[in-house]
Design a protein around this motif. Structure first.
Motif, PDB file in Angstrom:
ATOM      1  N   LYS A  96      32.096  27.871  33.006  1.00 30.42           N
ATOM      2  CA  LYS A  96      32.586  28.982  33.588  1.00 30.42           C
ATOM      3  C   LYS A  96      32.803  28.883  34.978  1.00 30.42           C
ATOM      4  O   LYS A  96      33.677  29.201  35.869  1.00 30.42           O
ATOM      5  N   SER A  97      31.653  28.532  35.808  1.00 28.68           N
ATOM      6  CA  SER A  97      31.744  28.702  37.097  1.00 28.68           C
ATOM      7  C   SER A  97      32.546  27.534  37.603  1.00 28.68           C
ATOM      8  O   SER A  97      33.299  27.642  38.843  1.00 28.68           O
TER       9      SER A  97
ATOM     10  N   LEU B  62      36.169  28.978  37.322  1.00 31.87           N
ATOM     11  CA  LEU B  62      36.178  29.941  38.168  1.00 31.87           C
ATOM     12  C   LEU B  62      36.532  29.311  39.823  1.00 31.87           C
ATOM     13  O   LEU B  62      37.429  29.810  40.471  1.00 31.87           O
ATOM     14  N   SER B  63      35.750  28.217  40.042  1.00 31.55           N
ATOM     15  CA  SER B  63      36.283  27.496  41.322  1.00 31.55           C
ATOM     16  C   SER B  63      37.431  27.094  41.414  1.00 31.55           C
ATOM     17  O   SER B  63      38.000  27.172  42.418  1.00 31.55           O
TER      18      SER B  63
ATOM     19  N   ARG C  80      40.177  29.550  41.631  1.00 29.87           N
ATOM     20  CA  ARG C  80      40.112  30.066  43.171  1.00 29.87           C
ATOM     21  C   ARG C  80      40.874  29.249  43.820  1.00 29.87           C
ATOM     22  O   ARG C  80      41.671  29.622  44.566  1.00 29.87           O
TER      23      ARG C  80
ATOM     24  N   ASP D 138      40.988  36.199  33.427  1.00 36.67           N
ATOM     25  CA  ASP D 138      42.091  36.267  34.333  1.00 36.67           C
ATOM     26  C   ASP D 138      41.539  36.413  35.745  1.00 36.67           C
ATOM     27  O   ASP D 138      40.529  36.736  35.743  1.00 36.67           O
ATOM     28  N   PHE D 139      42.221  35.700  36.612  1.00 36.52           N
ATOM     29  CA  PHE D 139      41.952  35.754  38.028  1.00 36.52           C
ATOM     30  C   PHE D 139      43.187  36.420  38.755  1.00 36.52           C
ATOM     31  O   PHE D 139      44.365  35.766  38.706  1.00 36.52           O
ATOM     32  N   LYS D 140      42.996  37.437  39.458  1.00 36.22           N
ATOM     33  CA  LYS D 140      44.147  37.946  40.343  1.00 36.22           C
ATOM     34  C   LYS D 140      43.916  38.046  41.505  1.00 36.22           C
ATOM     35  O   LYS D 140      42.725  38.313  42.065  1.00 36.22           O
ATOM     36  N   ILE D 141      44.894  37.834  42.379  1.00 36.91           N
ATOM     37  CA  ILE D 141      44.858  38.187  44.014  1.00 36.91           C
ATOM     38  C   ILE D 141      45.824  38.509  44.516  1.00 36.91           C
ATOM     39  O   ILE D 141      46.936  38.289  44.191  1.00 36.91           O
TER      40      ILE D 141
END
Lengths: 133, 304
Positions: A38-39, A42-43, A46, A119-122
């Motif tokens: 997961k990490s 995530l990286s 990003r 989900d990743f949102k920016i």
């Protein structure tokens, strides 16, 4: 002699502790593997998101067309069922009260970890003649 | 008995080895667990930090367009706040107080500084509002910080005479320099060695442009009353080491007595969760490149 043949209390406790430790490790290994995965995801997400953001920031304002496009970064295939979109929209009039030439950029990247949707949102703004323009 | 004692000793060894192996295994296992927890924590914080940074950049973009309101992005629970835009460096003083000096970083020999006397963002050369163009009759100039490495100053004033842009030059020298007067530089009422103290440095030389003194008459507005002051180019000469330069507007009537914007600084703070990131942007307004002073410009053809 009888005492020598039996199992002492200390020995029993040591075996119990050893078994408990093994069980603890065995139970946690899958979680640890999941967390590490997961990490890593995530990286990676990003990095993909920030790359998209910088790409938009270096795009001429006039070429920032409203709409949603799919992210074409090849690294997204490294994510389990990874997909991503870049949305360009005019700045909300309630925020840009003087009709400033500002676009709102939203990057969304989705993937699955253990069959759970992630989900990743920016968000950011890109203005005409602004940073990197 | 001897044999039994040996067997008992061997059984103890096995337990010791078992404990040792388990300790090592447990240590490795715990370190792996700790590493994974640190990794996920770091990744989450980096994600928050990226969101906060993007929000701070959004605040800068918004401020560059003249909007310094805060904003929250609901879908990512991030946003920016505390957006400030100085708008002017040096800042505009309140009516009744004088504008602070515009002090430049150390200048090497023949480095050129561009000082706007008119707002470059305005519709020049029109000076509709008094705040667009510097309209005072005098301007203070300070330069040099060494009593032994005596610097001279070349000034080029560019102004608009109502039909075309014109320029005039002044050469100001330290009156204690042995090269002067043979070099013909103006030393009348150039005060040097006075240790003129401003917030950023202590200056050796001082001249009030427009005080109508000197062989080349540094008048800003005397004969040029109907003219519009555009800019001054300043260059240090003769100095071996880098030295400072400053200009300061006169008068205490607020914006109307001040130098127009030379640069601005925007500060924006982005937030996401517990993370805050602050972005500072220093924007220097467009300046004429250094080769301007060495080039010959003509609106038409140049005939030999």
């Amino acid at each position: 002699m009888n005492n020598q043949r039996g199992v002492s209390l200390v020995e029993s406790l040591l075996v119990i502790v050893a078994v408990a430790a093994i069980v603890f490790l065995m139970v946690n290994i899958p979680n640890v593997v999941n967390l590490m995965g997961k990490s890593n995801h995530l990286s990676l997400v990003r990095e993909i998101g920030l790359k998209q953001l910088e790409d938009k920031r270096t795009t001429s304002y006039i070429n920032l067309v409203n709409g949603t496009t799919t992210i074409s970064d090849t690294r997204i295939s490294l994510l389990p069922q990874g997909t991503g979109t870049v949305t360009v929209a005019d700045c909300d009039p309630s925020i840009c009260t003087n009709s400033e030439h500002i676009k709102k950029i939203t990057i969304t990247v989705s993937w699955k970890d253990n069959n759970k949707q992630q989900d990743f949102k920016i968000d950011t703004f890109v203005g005409e003649g602004g940073l990197n323009q | 008995m001897k044999k039994q004692g040996s067997t008992r000793s061997q059984a103890g060894q096995i337990i010791l080895i078992l404990i040792l192996v388990m300790t090592v295994a447990l240590g490795i296992g715990l370190s792996v667990i700790q590493k994974s927890l640190v990794d996920i924590s770091t990744a989450s914080k980096a994600e928050e930090s990226s969101r906060a940074f993007s929000a701070a950049e959004a605040g800068v973009e918004s401020s560059l367009q003249g909007n310094t309101n805060g904003q929250n992005f609901a879908e990512t629970l991030s946003g920016f706040k505390n957006v400030s835009d100085s708008g002017l460096i040096p800042s505009v003083p309140a009516v009744g107080s004088r504008q602070t000096a515009l002090e430049y970083l150390l200048l090497a020999k023949e480095d050129i500084v561009h000082i706007w006397l008119a707002d470059p963002n305005a519709n020049l050369p029109t000076c509709v509002y008094s705040s667009v163009c510097y309209n005072q009759s005098t301007l203070e100039v300070y330069w040099g910080n060494s009593s032994t490495d005596k610097a001279a100053l070349e000034l080029t004033l560019v102004y608009y005479d109502g039909s075309i842009y014109q320029s005039r030059k002044w050469y100001l020298d330290n009156p204690f320099a042995v090269r002067n007067p043979p070099n013909g530089f103006d030393t009348v009422n150039v005060f040097c060695g006075g240790n003129y103290s401003l917030p950023g440095a202590v200056y050796q030389c001082h001249k009030t442009l427009g005080d109508n003194s000197g062989t080349n008459n540094t008048s800003l507005l005397g004969p040029l009353n109907s003219y519009k002051l555009m800019l001054i180019r300043a260059r240090l000469l003769y100095n071996t080491n880098s030295q400072p330069l400053a200009v300061q507007a006169v008068g205490t009537c607020g914006r109307d007595c001040s130098l127009p914007p030379q640069a601005r600084q925007i500060v924006s703070t982005g937030i996401s969760g517990e993370t805050q990131r602050t972005v500072k942007l220093f924007q220097m307004y467009k300046v004429v490149p250094p080769f301007f002073d060495y080039a010959l410009f003509s609106s038409g053809e140049i005939n030999k």
